[in-house]
Write a protein that holds these residues in place. Structure first.
Motif, mmCIF file in Angstrom:
data_model
loop_
_atom_site.group_PDB
_atom_site.id
_atom_site.type_symbol
_atom_site.label_atom_id
_atom_site.label_comp_id
_atom_site.label_asym_id
_atom_site.label_seq_id
_atom_site.Cartn_x
_atom_site.Cartn_y
_atom_site.Cartn_z
ATOM 1 N N GLU A 19 -44.658 54.267 19.361
ATOM 2 C CA GLU A 19 -45.377 54.220 20.440
ATOM 3 C C GLU A 19 -46.762 53.543 21.059
ATOM 4 N N GLU A 20 -47.539 54.201 20.525
ATOM 5 C CA GLU A 20 -48.803 54.940 20.338
ATOM 6 C C GLU A 20 -49.624 53.490 18.801
ATOM 7 N N GLU A 21 -48.649 53.338 17.862
ATOM 8 C CA GLU A 21 -48.743 52.248 17.093
ATOM 9 C C GLU A 21 -48.918 51.234 17.284
ATOM 10 N N ASP A 23 -49.207 50.480 20.292
ATOM 11 C CA ASP A 23 -50.899 50.598 21.544
ATOM 12 C C ASP A 23 -52.097 50.028 20.650
ATOM 13 N N TRP A 24 -52.116 50.453 19.373
ATOM 14 C CA TRP A 24 -52.923 50.394 18.254
ATOM 15 C C TRP A 24 -52.734 48.886 17.940
ATOM 16 N N LEU A 25 -51.803 48.170 17.994
ATOM 17 C CA LEU A 25 -51.504 47.086 16.952
ATOM 18 C C LEU A 25 -52.052 46.009 18.473
ATOM 19 N N ALA A 26 -51.358 46.002 19.275
ATOM 20 C CA ALA A 26 -51.732 45.727 20.504
ATOM 21 C C ALA A 26 -53.236 45.319 20.825
ATOM 22 N N GLY A 27 -54.036 46.450 21.009
ATOM 23 C CA GLY A 27 -55.476 46.450 20.941
ATOM 24 C C GLY A 27 -56.390 45.532 20.110
#
Length: 76
Positions: A19-21, A23-27
């Motif tokens: 989930e953190e990955e 979020d990072w990719l989306a940003g």
């Protein structure tokens, strides 16, 4: 995993690291560093950024923080 009334498979638990990955990719995709530099040079407000790029203020703040943009522009 469960099945919704529409027949969709749904996960009951999510991997925190994935989930953190995500979020990072989306940003990164929504606000690439080059866009952030351009935003800063134009002097856009937070409200203008969120409207123009369709992101939350939280995502914008996160991306600015993660890219070191504030430090870069302070040194100029």
């Amino acid at each position: 995993m469960s099945i919704s009334s529409e027949g969709l498979m749904l996960l009951k638990a999510y991997d925190k690291e994935q989930e953190e990955e995500a979020d990072w990719l989306a940003g990164t995709l929504l606000l690439p560093r080059e866009a952030l530099v351009d935003i800063r040079r134009q002097g856009m407000s937070d409200d203008e950024v969120t409207a123009e790029y369709g992101v939350s203020k939280r995502m914008y703040t996160y991306r600015v923080s993660m890219t070191g943009l504030n430090r870069q522009f302070r040194q100029r």
